[in-house]
Write an enzyme that holds these catalytic residues in place. Structure first.
Site, PDB file in Angstrom:
ATOM      1  N   ASN A   1      -9.279  -4.409  -9.132  1.00 26.95           N
ATOM      2  CA  ASN A   1      -8.217  -3.466  -8.749  1.00 26.95           C
ATOM      3  C   ASN A   1      -7.260  -3.223  -9.919  1.00 26.95           C
ATOM      4  OD1 ASN A   1      -6.317  -1.901  -7.494  1.00 26.95           O
ATOM      5  ND2 ASN A   1      -6.088  -3.207  -5.684  1.00 26.95           N
TER       6      ASN A   1
ATOM      7  N   ALA B   1       0.845  -1.197   0.000  1.00 27.65           N
ATOM      8  CA  ALA B   1       0.000   0.000   0.000  1.00 27.65           C
ATOM      9  C   ALA B   1       0.877   1.243   0.000  1.00 27.65           C
ATOM     10  CB  ALA B   1      -0.937   0.027   1.210  1.00 27.65           C
TER      11      ALA B   1
ATOM     12  N   TYR C   1       1.464  -4.745 -11.114  1.00 24.00           N
ATOM     13  CA  TYR C   1       2.072  -6.076 -11.040  1.00 24.00           C
ATOM     14  C   TYR C   1       2.465  -6.572 -12.435  1.00 24.00           C
ATOM     15  CZ  TYR C   1       0.129  -6.111  -6.288  1.00 24.00           C
ATOM     16  OH  TYR C   1      -0.185  -5.806  -4.988  1.00 24.00           O
TER      17      TYR C   1
ATOM     18  N   GLU D   1      -2.451 -12.400  -4.386  1.00 24.17           N
ATOM     19  CA  GLU D   1      -3.858 -12.283  -4.759  1.00 24.17           C
ATOM     20  C   GLU D   1      -4.223 -10.809  -4.819  1.00 24.17           C
ATOM     21  OE1 GLU D   1      -3.777 -14.481  -1.734  1.00 24.17           O
ATOM     22  OE2 GLU D   1      -3.748 -16.330  -2.899  1.00 24.17           O
TER      23      GLU D   1
HETATM   24  N1  COA Z   1      -4.431   3.639 -12.576  1.00 24.17           N
HETATM   25  C1  COA Z   1      -3.843   2.941 -13.554  1.00 24.17           C
HETATM   26  N2  COA Z   1      -2.587   2.405 -13.448  1.00 24.17           N
HETATM   27  C2  COA Z   1      -1.950   2.599 -12.287  1.00 24.17           C
HETATM   28  C3  COA Z   1      -2.524   3.322 -11.208  1.00 24.17           C
HETATM   29  C4  COA Z   1      -3.820   3.861 -11.400  1.00 24.17           C
HETATM   30  N3  COA Z   1      -4.442   4.546 -10.422  1.00 24.17           N
HETATM   31  N4  COA Z   1      -1.657   3.323 -10.169  1.00 24.17           N
HETATM   32  C5  COA Z   1      -0.573   2.628 -10.585  1.00 24.17           C
HETATM   33  N5  COA Z   1      -0.743   2.196 -11.858  1.00 24.17           N
HETATM   34  C6  COA Z   1       0.185   1.411 -12.659  1.00 24.17           C
HETATM   35  C7  COA Z   1       0.727   2.277 -13.774  1.00 24.17           C
HETATM   36  O1  COA Z   1       1.129   1.412 -14.822  1.00 24.17           O
HETATM   37  C8  COA Z   1       1.910   2.921 -13.078  1.00 24.17           C
HETATM   38  O2  COA Z   1       2.867   3.419 -13.967  1.00 24.17           O
HETATM   39  P1  COA Z   1       2.714   4.945 -14.524  1.00 24.17           P
HETATM   40  O3  COA Z   1       2.447   5.825 -13.352  1.00 24.17           O
HETATM   41  O4  COA Z   1       4.048   5.184 -15.194  1.00 24.17           O
HETATM   42  O5  COA Z   1       1.564   4.892 -15.492  1.00 24.17           O
HETATM   43  C9  COA Z   1       2.476   1.727 -12.367  1.00 24.17           C
HETATM   44  O6  COA Z   1       1.318   1.035 -11.864  1.00 24.17           O
HETATM   45  C10 COA Z   1       3.412   2.066 -11.220  1.00 24.17           C
HETATM   46  O7  COA Z   1       2.772   2.978 -10.350  1.00 24.17           O
HETATM   47  P2  COA Z   1       3.429   3.435  -8.968  1.00 24.17           P
HETATM   48  O8  COA Z   1       3.471   4.927  -8.940  1.00 24.17           O
HETATM   49  O9  COA Z   1       4.677   2.694  -8.701  1.00 24.17           O
HETATM   50  O10 COA Z   1       2.286   2.911  -7.958  1.00 24.17           O
HETATM   51  P3  COA Z   1       1.814   3.640  -6.611  1.00 24.17           P
HETATM   52  O11 COA Z   1       2.982   4.018  -5.781  1.00 24.17           O
HETATM   53  O12 COA Z   1       0.827   4.689  -6.940  1.00 24.17           O
HETATM   54  O13 COA Z   1       1.066   2.424  -5.874  1.00 24.17           O
HETATM   55  C11 COA Z   1      -0.786   0.947  -5.531  1.00 24.17           C
HETATM   56  C12 COA Z   1       0.150   1.584  -6.577  1.00 24.17           C
HETATM   57  C13 COA Z   1      -1.715  -0.023  -6.263  1.00 24.17           C
HETATM   58  C14 COA Z   1       0.035   0.170  -4.511  1.00 24.17           C
HETATM   59  C15 COA Z   1      -1.572   2.105  -4.852  1.00 24.17           C
HETATM   60  O14 COA Z   1      -2.490   2.636  -5.782  1.00 24.17           O
HETATM   61  C16 COA Z   1      -2.325   1.661  -3.624  1.00 24.17           C
HETATM   62  O15 COA Z   1      -1.808   1.726  -2.498  1.00 24.17           O
HETATM   63  N6  COA Z   1      -3.566   1.221  -3.839  1.00 24.17           N
HETATM   64  C17 COA Z   1      -4.409   0.754  -2.740  1.00 24.17           C
HETATM   65  C18 COA Z   1      -3.857  -0.525  -2.130  1.00 24.17           C
HETATM   66  C19 COA Z   1      -3.803  -1.653  -3.121  1.00 24.17           C
HETATM   67  O16 COA Z   1      -4.628  -1.783  -4.003  1.00 24.17           O
HETATM   68  N7  COA Z   1      -2.786  -2.514  -2.919  1.00 24.17           N
HETATM   69  C20 COA Z   1      -2.628  -3.697  -3.699  1.00 24.17           C
HETATM   70  C21 COA Z   1      -3.476  -4.765  -3.106  1.00 24.17           C
HETATM   71  S1  COA Z   1      -3.167  -6.349  -3.882  1.00 24.17           S
END
Ligand code: COA
Length: 167
Positions: free
Chosen positions: A111, A74, A118, A106
């Site tokens: 999402n 997260a 991933y 998982e």
């Molecule tokens: N929509 C579409 N693609 C997304 C995205 C979004 N909101 N957020 C991340 N990505 C994808 C993109 O490909 C992105 O690359 P880009 O920014 O160059 O397009 C890539 O992931 C890497 O993003 P990054 O900046 O490293 O991710 P983040 O630090 O924003 O964290 C999560 C991504 C999913 C961990 C974050 O949104 C989060 O904490 N979400 C809620 C918790 C969650 O879902 N955890 C996973 C549970 S299995």
């Protein structure tokens, strides 16, 4: 914009801040006891990503038998889309000191941000756990990152099968 963020191992002292991010992030957050249990496992890899001295994200990964399970990832809502999760997962991969590690996780089928993250790091969907999430009965997508998935194959993934999206 993608930047790198310093990483360090999570400690028990970090857990109040981790819980704040966890509660801001998930409708059914992990309890403190769940974090304590995971962080206490000496074979696990548990990392915090920092901006200055403030934790903005974390990954919890545990090893079961020969497989690494990404249990929780997260990023603070205020720090998303800045490469924090990418840095965390790349840092995790660097710290797994095995020549050909196999990782699984998982993720909720809905999402899309996490699935995109991933997939960019070499994970591939390999199956579903039907109604895995108790809060809303959503299916979990099972994803793997293995030597085979990195070459577009699935032959070292247990019970791999095609995943029909939208069904
Ligand atoms: N929509 C579409 N693609 C997304 C995205 C979004 N909101 N957020 C991340 N990505 C994808 C993109 O490909 C992105 O690359 P880009 O920014 O160059 O397009 C890539 O992931 C890497 O993003 P990054 O900046 O490293 O991710 P983040 O630090 O924003 O964290 C999560 C991504 C999913 C961990 C974050 O949104 C989060 O904490 N979400 C809620 C918790 C969650 O879902 N955890 C996973 C549970 S299995």
């Amino acid at each position: 914009m993608s930047t790198t963020h310093p990483l360090r191992r999570l400690t028990y002292a970090d857990l109040p801040r981790v819980m704040t991010i966890e509660r801001r992030t998930f409708g059914t957050p992990w309890s403190l006891a769940m974090f304590v249990l995971e962080v206490s496992k000496p074979t696990g890899i548990h990392l915090a990503a920092l901006v200055g001295d403030r934790i903005v994200g974390y990954v919890i990964c545990s090893r079961y038998d020969t497989v690494w399970h990404v249990m929780n990832v997260a990023v603070d809502p205020d720090a998303r889309r800045m490469g924090v999760a990418t840095t965390l997962l790349e840092g995790l991969l660097e710290r797994i000191q095995e020549p050909e590690p196999r990782l699984t996780l998982e993720v909720r089928r809905s999402n899309a941000p996490a699935i995109a993250l991933y997939e960019r790091l070499g994970f591939r969907a390999a199956g579903l756990r039907r109604r895995y999430y108790q809060d809303n009965g959503e299916d979990a997508l099972i994803m793997w990152r293995t030597p085979a998935t990195l070459e577009g194959r699935m032959d070292d993934v247990p019970n791999a099968g095609p995943v029909a999206f939208g069904s």
